[in-house]
Design a protein around this motif. Structure first.
Motif, PDB file in Angstrom:
ATOM      1  N   ARG A 331       0.628  -1.149   0.074  1.00 38.31           N
ATOM      2  CA  ARG A 331       0.206  -0.112  -0.050  1.00 38.31           C
ATOM      3  C   ARG A 331       0.975   1.334  -0.062  1.00 38.31           C
ATOM      4  O   ARG A 331       0.506   2.436  -0.739  1.00 38.31           O
ATOM      5  CB  ARG A 331      -0.793  -0.068   1.205  1.00 38.31           C
ATOM      6  CG  ARG A 331      -2.007  -1.080   1.102  1.00 38.31           C
ATOM      7  CD  ARG A 331      -3.264  -0.880   2.087  1.00 38.31           C
ATOM      8  NE  ARG A 331      -2.684  -0.937   3.392  1.00 38.31           N
ATOM      9  CZ  ARG A 331      -2.810  -2.142   4.304  1.00 38.31           C
ATOM     10  NH1 ARG A 331      -3.321  -3.262   3.455  1.00 38.31           N
ATOM     11  NH2 ARG A 331      -2.370  -2.336   5.398  1.00 38.31           N
ATOM     12  N   CYS A 332       1.567   1.120   0.740  1.00 39.16           N
ATOM     13  CA  CYS A 332       2.906   2.256   0.718  1.00 39.16           C
ATOM     14  C   CYS A 332       3.355   2.527  -0.634  1.00 39.16           C
ATOM     15  O   CYS A 332       3.505   3.677  -1.119  1.00 39.16           O
ATOM     16  CB  CYS A 332       4.155   1.945   1.659  1.00 39.16           C
ATOM     17  SG  CYS A 332       5.427   3.175   1.624  1.00 39.16           S
ATOM     18  N   LEU A 333       4.021   1.604  -1.362  1.00 35.77           N
ATOM     19  CA  LEU A 333       4.372   1.743  -2.572  1.00 35.77           C
ATOM     20  C   LEU A 333       3.449   2.377  -3.532  1.00 35.77           C
ATOM     21  O   LEU A 333       3.771   3.292  -4.497  1.00 35.77           O
ATOM     22  CB  LEU A 333       4.858   0.559  -3.206  1.00 35.77           C
ATOM     23  CG  LEU A 333       6.332  -0.030  -2.627  1.00 35.77           C
ATOM     24  CD1 LEU A 333       6.204  -1.826  -3.177  1.00 35.77           C
ATOM     25  CD2 LEU A 333       7.271   0.721  -3.112  1.00 35.77           C
ATOM     26  N   GLU A 334       2.107   1.725  -3.676  1.00 35.94           N
ATOM     27  CA  GLU A 334       0.983   2.387  -4.436  1.00 35.94           C
ATOM     28  C   GLU A 334       0.674   3.568  -4.176  1.00 35.94           C
ATOM     29  O   GLU A 334       0.598   4.670  -4.930  1.00 35.94           O
ATOM     30  CB  GLU A 334      -0.169   1.538  -4.063  1.00 35.94           C
ATOM     31  CG  GLU A 334      -0.205   0.116  -4.536  1.00 35.94           C
ATOM     32  CD  GLU A 334      -1.417  -0.759  -4.251  1.00 35.94           C
ATOM     33  OE1 GLU A 334      -2.003  -0.110  -3.399  1.00 35.94           O
ATOM     34  OE2 GLU A 334      -1.437  -1.783  -4.389  1.00 35.94           O
ATOM     35  N   PHE A 335       0.859   4.299  -2.818  1.00 31.70           N
ATOM     36  CA  PHE A 335       0.444   5.548  -2.402  1.00 31.70           C
ATOM     37  C   PHE A 335       1.765   6.664  -2.713  1.00 31.70           C
ATOM     38  O   PHE A 335       1.347   7.539  -3.347  1.00 31.70           O
ATOM     39  CB  PHE A 335       0.286   5.660  -0.876  1.00 31.70           C
ATOM     40  CG  PHE A 335      -0.212   6.984  -0.224  1.00 31.70           C
ATOM     41  CD1 PHE A 335      -1.498   7.194  -0.378  1.00 31.70           C
ATOM     42  CD2 PHE A 335       0.587   7.941  -0.172  1.00 31.70           C
ATOM     43  CE1 PHE A 335      -1.939   8.134   0.401  1.00 31.70           C
ATOM     44  CE2 PHE A 335       0.377   8.958   0.294  1.00 31.70           C
ATOM     45  CZ  PHE A 335      -0.953   9.539   0.785  1.00 31.70           C
ATOM     46  N   SER A 336       2.923   6.052  -2.707  1.00 32.11           N
ATOM     47  CA  SER A 336       4.123   6.731  -2.964  1.00 32.11           C
ATOM     48  C   SER A 336       4.038   7.125  -4.285  1.00 32.11           C
ATOM     49  O   SER A 336       4.167   8.339  -4.903  1.00 32.11           O
ATOM     50  CB  SER A 336       5.193   5.964  -2.460  1.00 32.11           C
ATOM     51  OG  SER A 336       5.171   5.871  -1.075  1.00 32.11           O
ATOM     52  N   HIS A 337       3.777   6.040  -5.189  1.00 30.03           N
ATOM     53  CA  HIS A 337       3.801   6.184  -6.720  1.00 30.03           C
ATOM     54  C   HIS A 337       2.604   7.174  -7.105  1.00 30.03           C
ATOM     55  O   HIS A 337       2.671   8.199  -7.932  1.00 30.03           O
ATOM     56  CB  HIS A 337       3.596   4.882  -7.360  1.00 30.03           C
ATOM     57  CG  HIS A 337       3.833   4.646  -8.953  1.00 30.03           C
ATOM     58  ND1 HIS A 337       4.738   5.485  -9.359  1.00 30.03           N
ATOM     59  CD2 HIS A 337       2.946   4.371  -9.900  1.00 30.03           C
ATOM     60  CE1 HIS A 337       4.689   5.754 -10.815  1.00 30.03           C
ATOM     61  NE2 HIS A 337       3.701   4.716 -11.171  1.00 30.03           N
ATOM     62  N   LYS A 338       1.528   7.023  -6.603  1.00 34.22           N
ATOM     63  CA  LYS A 338       0.339   7.941  -7.075  1.00 34.22           C
ATOM     64  C   LYS A 338       0.548   9.313  -6.617  1.00 34.22           C
ATOM     65  O   LYS A 338       0.199  10.037  -7.397  1.00 34.22           O
ATOM     66  CB  LYS A 338      -0.966   7.431  -6.149  1.00 34.22           C
ATOM     67  CG  LYS A 338      -2.316   8.259  -6.526  1.00 34.22           C
ATOM     68  CD  LYS A 338      -3.313   7.705  -5.837  1.00 34.22           C
ATOM     69  CE  LYS A 338      -4.583   8.538  -5.884  1.00 34.22           C
ATOM     70  NZ  LYS A 338      -5.891   8.071  -5.262  1.00 34.22           N
ATOM     71  N   HIS A 339       1.182   9.737  -5.598  1.00 34.31           N
ATOM     72  CA  HIS A 339       1.382  10.874  -5.188  1.00 34.31           C
ATOM     73  C   HIS A 339       2.895  11.738  -5.384  1.00 34.31           C
ATOM     74  O   HIS A 339       3.330  12.574  -4.829  1.00 34.31           O
ATOM     75  CB  HIS A 339       1.060  10.961  -3.681  1.00 34.31           C
ATOM     76  CG  HIS A 339      -0.350  11.051  -3.214  1.00 34.31           C
ATOM     77  ND1 HIS A 339      -1.306  11.885  -3.454  1.00 34.31           N
ATOM     78  CD2 HIS A 339      -0.855   9.658  -2.861  1.00 34.31           C
ATOM     79  CE1 HIS A 339      -2.538  11.373  -3.038  1.00 34.31           C
ATOM     80  NE2 HIS A 339      -2.353  10.069  -2.708  1.00 34.31           N
ATOM     81  N   GLY A 340       3.470  10.776  -6.225  1.00 37.30           N
ATOM     82  CA  GLY A 340       4.917  11.249  -6.442  1.00 37.30           C
ATOM     83  C   GLY A 340       5.655  11.417  -5.290  1.00 37.30           C
ATOM     84  O   GLY A 340       6.733  12.390  -5.389  1.00 37.30           O
ATOM     85  N   ILE A 341       5.674  10.747  -4.317  1.00 37.67           N
ATOM     86  CA  ILE A 341       6.682  10.685  -3.029  1.00 37.67           C
ATOM     87  C   ILE A 341       7.871  10.047  -3.245  1.00 37.67           C
ATOM     88  O   ILE A 341       7.939   8.957  -3.833  1.00 37.67           O
ATOM     89  CB  ILE A 341       5.745  10.198  -1.823  1.00 37.67           C
ATOM     90  CG1 ILE A 341       4.612  11.088  -1.561  1.00 37.67           C
ATOM     91  CG2 ILE A 341       6.869   9.748  -0.779  1.00 37.67           C
ATOM     92  CD1 ILE A 341       3.855  10.603  -0.361  1.00 37.67           C
ATOM     93  N   LYS A 342       9.009  11.028  -3.238  1.00 33.97           N
ATOM     94  CA  LYS A 342      10.307  10.421  -3.450  1.00 33.97           C
ATOM     95  C   LYS A 342      11.372  10.723  -2.323  1.00 33.97           C
ATOM     96  O   LYS A 342      11.394  11.915  -1.942  1.00 33.97           O
ATOM     97  CB  LYS A 342      10.994  10.997  -4.800  1.00 33.97           C
ATOM     98  CG  LYS A 342      12.104  10.250  -5.316  1.00 33.97           C
ATOM     99  CD  LYS A 342      12.363  10.966  -6.806  1.00 33.97           C
ATOM    100  CE  LYS A 342      13.688  10.331  -7.454  1.00 33.97           C
ATOM    101  NZ  LYS A 342      13.690  11.008  -8.808  1.00 33.97           N
ATOM    102  N   PRO A 343      12.092   9.722  -1.817  1.00 31.77           N
ATOM    103  CA  PRO A 343      13.313   9.984  -1.185  1.00 31.77           C
ATOM    104  C   PRO A 343      14.190  10.935  -1.534  1.00 31.77           C
ATOM    105  O   PRO A 343      14.365  10.833  -2.846  1.00 31.77           O
ATOM    106  CB  PRO A 343      13.910   8.731  -0.511  1.00 31.77           C
ATOM    107  CG  PRO A 343      12.846   7.948  -1.227  1.00 31.77           C
ATOM    108  CD  PRO A 343      12.135   8.384  -2.337  1.00 31.77           C
ATOM    109  N   HIS A 344      14.715  11.862  -0.697  1.00 29.98           N
ATOM    110  CA  HIS A 344      15.983  12.674  -0.990  1.00 29.98           C
ATOM    111  C   HIS A 344      17.305  11.869  -0.803  1.00 29.98           C
ATOM    112  O   HIS A 344      17.401  11.827   0.458  1.00 29.98           O
ATOM    113  CB  HIS A 344      15.960  13.758  -0.391  1.00 29.98           C
ATOM    114  CG  HIS A 344      17.184  14.991  -0.600  1.00 29.98           C
ATOM    115  ND1 HIS A 344      17.274  16.119  -0.312  1.00 29.98           N
ATOM    116  CD2 HIS A 344      18.475  14.380  -1.239  1.00 29.98           C
ATOM    117  CE1 HIS A 344      18.400  16.568  -0.587  1.00 29.98           C
ATOM    118  NE2 HIS A 344      19.210  15.556  -1.418  1.00 29.98           N
ATOM    119  N   VAL A 345      17.779  11.235  -1.745  1.00 24.65           N
ATOM    120  CA  VAL A 345      18.973  10.474  -1.650  1.00 24.65           C
ATOM    121  C   VAL A 345      20.463  10.895  -2.111  1.00 24.65           C
ATOM    122  O   VAL A 345      20.438  11.001  -3.384  1.00 24.65           O
ATOM    123  CB  VAL A 345      18.748   8.848  -2.188  1.00 24.65           C
ATOM    124  CG1 VAL A 345      19.697   8.043  -1.896  1.00 24.65           C
ATOM    125  CG2 VAL A 345      17.381   8.399  -1.952  1.00 24.65           C
TER     126      VAL A 345
END
Length: 374
Positions: A331-345
């Motif tokens: 669910r985290c992956l789906e939500f992250s992809h949908k909302h463009g959430i991306k770590p600063h790495v």
């Protein structure tokens, strides 16, 4: 199951040596997988402050191996050298090369990330809460007592793995698989406790670094007003870059509690504490309004205490969250992809591992740091 013969027999790995408390880049065999495992070519693996526990005494009763070198991975705890830091988990991602005969739902070429608990049953009542507490009593954490992910190839339990959505960047995704999952679960648990319109509510993020900068993104995706609190100017700069509406440094903003109450009216509706700091936890109720949520995510080395009266009388509602289970990870992956959430790495080569550790010790970084493999 052995490798198919097209792979080299050896690989380089960053290994922690308990005897001299240092990291060495060693040459080790490529693992052969068991029937319930996937052989993965690692693309990226992340580091967090928890890895510093390998070099320092800890008070969580964590056993750091038997004395033999083991391959490091990103693991949750904290360093007493740093004041506001983030509890995070073990993180890696890559591409499936081989699939064990008992593994289900995966094929060669799948892009995956995974959780780090092994030697658990995945089925008992305790495993439905967290695999670390499996009723078998045999659970181990990859990178703590068994090999982790700072190596080119690794064996992964298929039950721990989740496919990365098409279009999601593999190179920067490693932190999602513990930091992201932990931040996501913390925000979702907070969201479930709050009744009202998110745009009318305030949530404090205490500790805005590797974990907190992701928590801010998840909160903003839900529509909350976010107040970032940290002792690091770099972390606060990152918090603003990720959408925090207000930021405060308690060491400089001596009246930050009064300022927060002025902004919010009566205090924040919730506060998520991502730090390993017992003093930070002690001051967290100050920024929360009556019956607000205090989400315990970071794990200090010292015990944390709350007033029994405050909890009993619902002055605060204390809840907890962690990196969770594989279904939550999906669910985290789906939500992250949908909302463009991306770590600063910020990424390094494996041979630069010591430089990465030094940078973390000095607190001179934003977001996450990790190794990007060829």
């Amino acid at each position: 199951m052995a490798t198919d013969g097209t792979l080299p027999s050896k690989q380089k790995a960053a290994q922690f040596h308990p005897k001299d408390q240092t990291v060495h880049i060693n040459e080790v065999p490529i693992p052969s997988i068991k029937p319930d495992e996937l052989l993965v070519k690692v693309r990226a693996a992340s580091l967090c402050h928890s890895d510093l526990m390998l070099f320092e005494p800890n008070e969580q009763g964590l056993n750091l191996g038997s004395g033999e070198p083991f391959t490091m991975v990103y693991t949750p705890t904290a360093s007493p050298r740093l004041s506001l830091i983030n509890p995070q988990g073990h993180e890696g991602c890559g591409t499936v090369l081989e699939v064990g005969s008992q593994a289900q739902g995966f094929t060669k070429g799948d892009r995956v990330g995974w959780l780090p608990i092994v030697d658990c049953c995945f089925e008992c009542e305790a495993c439905q809460v967290h695999n670390l507490y499996c009723e078998t009593g045999q659970s181990k954490v990859q990178g703590m007592t068994v090999d982790g992910y700072f190596q080119t190839y690794c064996a992964v339990k298929w039950q721990n793995a989740a496919k990365i959505p098409d279009g999601m960047d593999l190179d920067s995704s490693a932190p999602i698989f513990c930091a992201g999952a932990t931040a996501y679960n913390s925000v979702e648990a907070t969201h479930s406790e709050l009744k009202g319109t998110p745009s009318d509510m305030f949530v404090a993020v205490i500790g805005c670094g590797g974990l907190g900068h992701l928590g801010i993104q998840y909160l903003k995706a839900h529509g909350y007003n976010v107040i970032g609190i940290d002792l690091s100017p770099d972390a606060l700069e990152e918090a603003k870059a990720q959408g925090a509406d207000h930021v405060f440094n308690p060491s400089k903003d001596k009246d930050y509690v009064q300022q927060i109450r002025s902004i919010t009216g009566k205090g924040c509706h919730a506060a998520i504490n991502f730090t390993n700091s017992a003093p930070a936890y002690a001051s967290t109720p100050d920024v929360i309004r009556y019956n607000g949520v205090l989400m315990v995510t970071g794990i200090p080395q010292k015990p944390i205490q709350f007033s029994g009266m405050d909890v009993s009388m619902l002055r605060i509602r204390v809840r907890g969250a962690n990196n969770g289970r594989t279904d939550q990870l999906r669910r985290c992956l789906e939500f992250s992809h949908k909302h463009g959430i991306k770590p600063h790495v910020t990424q390094f080569k494996l041979e630069e591992f010591q430089s990465m550790l030094d940078t973390m010790h000095e607190g001179k970084h934003k977001g996450r740091m990790g190794v990007l493999f060829d």
